[in-house]
Design an enzyme around this catalytic site. Structure first.
Site, PDB file in Angstrom:
ATOM      1  CD1 TRP A 334      -3.316  -0.717   0.689  1.00 37.00           C
ATOM      2  CD2 TRP A 334      -2.018  -2.370   1.443  1.00 37.00           C
ATOM      3  NE1 TRP A 334      -4.078  -1.859   0.715  1.00 37.00           N
ATOM      4  CE2 TRP A 334      -3.312  -2.899   1.178  1.00 37.00           C
ATOM      5  CE3 TRP A 334      -1.033  -3.232   1.919  1.00 37.00           C
ATOM      6  CZ2 TRP A 334      -3.644  -4.222   1.394  1.00 37.00           C
ATOM      7  CZ3 TRP A 334      -1.365  -4.567   2.130  1.00 37.00           C
ATOM      8  CH2 TRP A 334      -2.644  -5.060   1.868  1.00 37.00           C
ATOM      9  CB  CYS A 370      -8.662  -5.125  -0.320  1.00 35.06           C
ATOM     10  SG  CYS A 370      -9.510  -3.764  -1.149  1.00 35.06           S
ATOM     11  CG  HIS A 429     -11.819  -4.400   3.017  1.00 33.44           C
ATOM     12  ND1 HIS A 429     -10.588  -4.590   2.422  1.00 33.44           N
ATOM     13  CD2 HIS A 429     -12.010  -5.485   3.813  1.00 33.44           C
ATOM     14  CE1 HIS A 429     -10.060  -5.715   2.854  1.00 33.44           C
ATOM     15  NE2 HIS A 429     -10.905  -6.279   3.690  1.00 33.44           N
ATOM     16  CG  ASP A 452     -10.757  -9.856   4.113  1.00 33.45           C
ATOM     17  OD1 ASP A 452     -10.004  -9.890   3.118  1.00 33.45           O
ATOM     18  OD2 ASP A 452     -11.066  -8.800   4.693  1.00 33.45           O
ATOM     19  CG  ASN A 492     -24.399  -2.701  11.978  1.00 34.00           C
ATOM     20  OD1 ASN A 492     -24.643  -1.517  11.732  1.00 34.00           O
ATOM     21  ND2 ASN A 492     -25.286  -3.507  12.531  1.00 34.00           N
ATOM     22  CE1 TYR A 615      -8.667  -0.559  -0.490  1.00 38.43           C
ATOM     23  CE2 TYR A 615      -6.723   0.361  -1.530  1.00 38.43           C
ATOM     24  CZ  TYR A 615      -7.410  -0.717  -1.013  1.00 38.43           C
ATOM     25  OH  TYR A 615      -6.821  -1.958  -1.010  1.00 38.43           O
TER      26      TYR A 615
END
Length: 790
Positions: A334, A370, A429, A452, A492, A615
């Site tokens: 990144w 990602c 993401h 993930d 959430n 991001y």
């Protein structure tokens, strides 16, 4: 039954003499055996003498004289030699004729054959025998003589993994039965044609997936024989979403076509107000990709005995797609500096990545972010037979302390305390969903599971995440495995602002309940439309069910005591942006709206800052900071315009913090936006026919008032051309360019050609073109003419 010894290939008796039967006979038998041994020794001495005198008449025996089958036992000890007066002698050739040997095995593995068509593996561009577990398959075996069910026995022997064991399910003995029952490994003869027999074979729906070595063992009145292993007859066993007893069973054929058999997908990125999309080649059927996926499993070092459980398999894959602790497939980067590898935005698919990983014997491929981790993950899932899809969550939280909240720490002057602000909210993401039953969880938690591979936090000591039941996440049941707390926080969590007190403690001054987890997106079934699946991850924002889920989840978090009753609010703040937002090279115009719902005027001190950020939510630098006093009447006020350019995969974030003088109410919000990049225009040239040369023209206009340096184009298309990089050079300010690429389509049907552009100044530039490739024979039959040859 007498005890039998197995012959060894480097002994001269292999394939020539039966092995000795160890019985408990009388002294006479022992003497006969001793006499036989002496005879053999004498014969060997004579042979040695003859060899010295005349080598051509008595040549040295070698391994090539031995047969390809191994004789492993004889039921009748009296046949051990030819000297028994009561029975006729048996020479080598006669013994060979009596033994039941396997001469050939035909797995009927043609891509268009009945096995692979019925197992839905006909799309794999491989000549290997690829089938799905829990489903019947057929095979022919040619024997050295006709099979006699009354005296002959036969079974299949399957082995997988480094240490095959019957007790672990990695060594499978498939017996021959009279009638198939369907709930076990079994085989039955369904047809006999002289020396050929056709077997119908059933496998368990819980069988270990992977590559099995196949041998056939026969046992007749004259001995036991094991066929030689031939790698061409290896069986590749996959999960089976078409089998009701397989835990990955999916009952919708439309969904199976999309989530298992579709090798092209769409991945979303950007911000919730400006959703971008790129096409991704999953390529799960490409030649060599199945082998690469199994290579990934093998490199994990996990025992093959666990590869029958999809929960275990996806957890292994989640860890192996990233590389920090296990030298997995992709190395994340990144930093913005990709000079030692390929920029993440350059990849258009998974094939090149997986092939490179296997080709370099497990060296991580540089670089991924990602969407690349997720795209490769989905490819591996679909390749192995687990329904999978790539999912994008906008305004995705990264909780670092298991609080299940996204925490922002401020000092006494409402300035951020950077070293404490480890939590972040990414513009977007990307991860994957996979479909399976969850017998390890309470009923109702099966179906879609979040997994993930992006290395963010460790799970049981490794960088991995999931499978987390979407039902558990939606209901706040974060105590259910695996990694539900992290996924819940991503979609959430409440954003809580804490202010430092004079004594060094922190007090909660504000919370935002609707900023995390928006427009959770995946490609729709059967079309290229975006499908919003937010409702699968969370109840409607602000509903009683959603608040209960948040409170349930946070009661298991590290800041359970932090929740306090909501404060009264009469001032609200909102940031608006017109339309789809500005394009790259343009200006961004934002409108800030303050609303006063009370009957009195309010005075607000508003602190604003604009930062350049990636991001992921990581701030690059602050570019503007303001403090403004605003008087708000019972109506709206409008304020401020910002103009800035972006960096690689970056966005601008506007942060607003304020306090109402009269009520001490705290206002806080953050707004992310990006500048839209232009698309590549792809125009096919000529007729698209299998085996015929054609071309495409790729055109692009530089939107920036600066030269793009060292531009590289990347082109690929399943069935059209393998991944290809074109070093173009520099592109001038606002200049338009085009290039033409020639290729020869290899597969018929509707194909997608993908192209992307990368340079230091501009990324996320890509395009896609649909190309309908005609079959050559059909084309010629309908009047086509030759366009050229490769």
């Amino acid at each position: 039954m007498p005890v039998e010894t197995r012959s060894i290939r480097d002994r001269s008796a292999v394939g020539r003499f039966p092995s000795v039967t160890l019985g408990f006979g009388d002294d006479t038998e022992d003497e006969n055996e001793k006499t036989e041994e002496d005879d053999v020794k004498k014969e060997n001495a004579c042979c040695r003498w003859l060899r010295k005198v005349c080598p051509c008449c008595c040549p040295q025996p070698n391994d090539s004289d031995l047969t390809d089958t191994v004789v492993t036992g004889i039921d009748d000890p009296d046949k051990d030699d030819g000297t028994n007066d009561e029975k006729p002698g048996t020479g080598d050739n006669e013994l060979d004729e009596l033994l039941l040997k396997v001469q050939s095995i035909d797995l009927m593995k043609s891509k268009s054959g009945v096995n692979r068509m019925e197992h839905h593996t006909n799309l794999y561009q491989s000549d290997n025998f690829i089938i799905r577990r829990g489903q019947n398959f057929q095979m022919w075996i040619t024997l050295s003589r006709p099979f006699d069910p009354s005296t002959d026995e036969l079974h299949l022997d399957l082995k997988t993994g480094s240490l095959p064991a019957v007790s672990k399910g990695t060594h499978v003995i498939v017996p021959l039965v009279q009638e198939l029952q369907g709930d076990r490994w079994e085989a039955a003869v369904v047809k006999q044609d002289d020396k050929r027999i056709k077997l119908s074979v059933n496998s368990l729906p819980t069988a270990v997936i992977g590559r099995y070595q196949l041998t056939v063992e026969t046992n007749g009145a004259n001995g036991q024989v094991v066929s030689t292993h031939d790698p061409a007859n290896d069986i590749y066993m996959l999960f089976n979403p078409w089998c009701e007893d397989d835990s990955v069973f999916m009952d919708s054929e439309e969904e199976r076509q999309e989530y298992v058999l579709n090798d092209i997908g769409r991945i979303y990125y950007g911000t919730q107000d400006q959703i971008g999309v790129r096409t991704w080649n999953y390529g799960q059927f490409d030649d060599g990709i199945l082998a690469a996926c199994l290579f990934v499993l093998e490199k994990s070092g996990t025992p093959a005995s666990g590869w029958g459980d999809p929960v275990s398999v996806v957890r292994i894959i989640s860890a192996m797609i990233n590389s920090p602790d296990d030298r997995g497939v992709l190395e994340g980067n990144w930093s913005g500096d990709y000079s030692l590898g390929t920029a993440p935005t350059m990849w258009s698919g998974s094939v090149e990545i997986l092939n490179e990983y296997q080709k370099n014997n497990g060296t991580p491929v540089k670089y991924g972010q990602c969407w690349v981790f997720a795209g490769v993950f989905t490819s591996v899932l679909r390749c192995l037979g687990i329904p999978g899809r790539t999912v994008t969550n906008f305004s995705s939280a990264h909780d670092t302390d298991v609080s299940l909240t996204t925490d922002v720490y401020l000092d006494e002057n409402l300035e951020p305390i950077e070293h404490l602000n480890a939590d972040s909210i990414w513009n977007f993401h990307v991860w994957s969903d996979c479909w399976m039953a969850r017998p390890d969880l309470p009923p109702g938690n099966g179906g879609w599971q979040a997994v993930d591979a992006t290395p963010q936090e460790t799970s049981q000591g490794s960088f991995r995440c999931g499978p987390a039941s979407l039902t558990a996440v939606r209901n706040g049941q974060v105590f259910l495995k695996h990694d539900c707390p992290f996924v819940f926080a991503e979609v959430n969590s409440d954003k809580i602002y804490w202010q430092r007190n004079v004594d060094g403690t922190f007090s909660q001054i504000y919370s935002e309940k609707k900023v995390v987890g928006h427009l959770i997106s995946t490609k729709a079934v059967g079309s290229d439309e975006r499908n919003d699946i937010t409702h699968l991850y969370k109840h409607p924002e602000g509903s009683a069910e959603e608040r209960i889920a948040v409170e349930t989840a946070c009661s298991y978090g590290s800041k359970a005591e932090a929740y306090s009753s909501p404060t009264a609010e009469d001032i609200s703040v909102e940031v608006l942006m017109d339309g789809e937002g500005p394009q790259m090279g343009g200006d961004a115009e934002l409108t800030i709206v303050l609303r006063n719902s009370s009957s009195e005027k309010r005075n607000v001190t508003l602190h604003s800052r604009v930062s350049v950020m990636y991001y992921t939510g990581v701030h690059k630098s602050m570019v503007r900071k303001d403090e403004t006093d605003v008087e708000v009447l019972p109506n709206e006020g409008r304020w401020s315009v910002y103009k800035y350019h972006l960096i690689d995969q970056a966005a601008l974030m506007l942060t607003l913090l304020g306090r109402v003088k009269e009520t001490q109410q705290v206002l806080a919000t953050q707004f992310s936006f990006r500048l839209r990049t232009p698309n590549l225009i792809i125009k096919p040239i000529g007729k698209a026919v299998v085996g015929e040369k054609m071309a495409v023209e790729i055109s692009f206009t530089n939107p920036l008032p600066q030269v793009l340096k060292a531009v590289v184009f990347h082109v690929e298309g399943l069935g059209l051309l393998p991944a290809r990089k074109i070093s173009y050079g520099d592109i001038g300010s606002h200049a338009s360019v085009s290039l033409t690429e020639h290729f020869v389509p290899t597969l018929p049907g509707l194909r997608k050609l993908l192209a992307s552009l990368d340079c230091k100044q501009l990324t996320q530039v890509h395009g896609v073109s649909n190309i309908n490739v005609e079959d050559k024979m059909w084309w010629l039959h309908h009047g086509g003419h030759h366009l050229g040859s490769p």
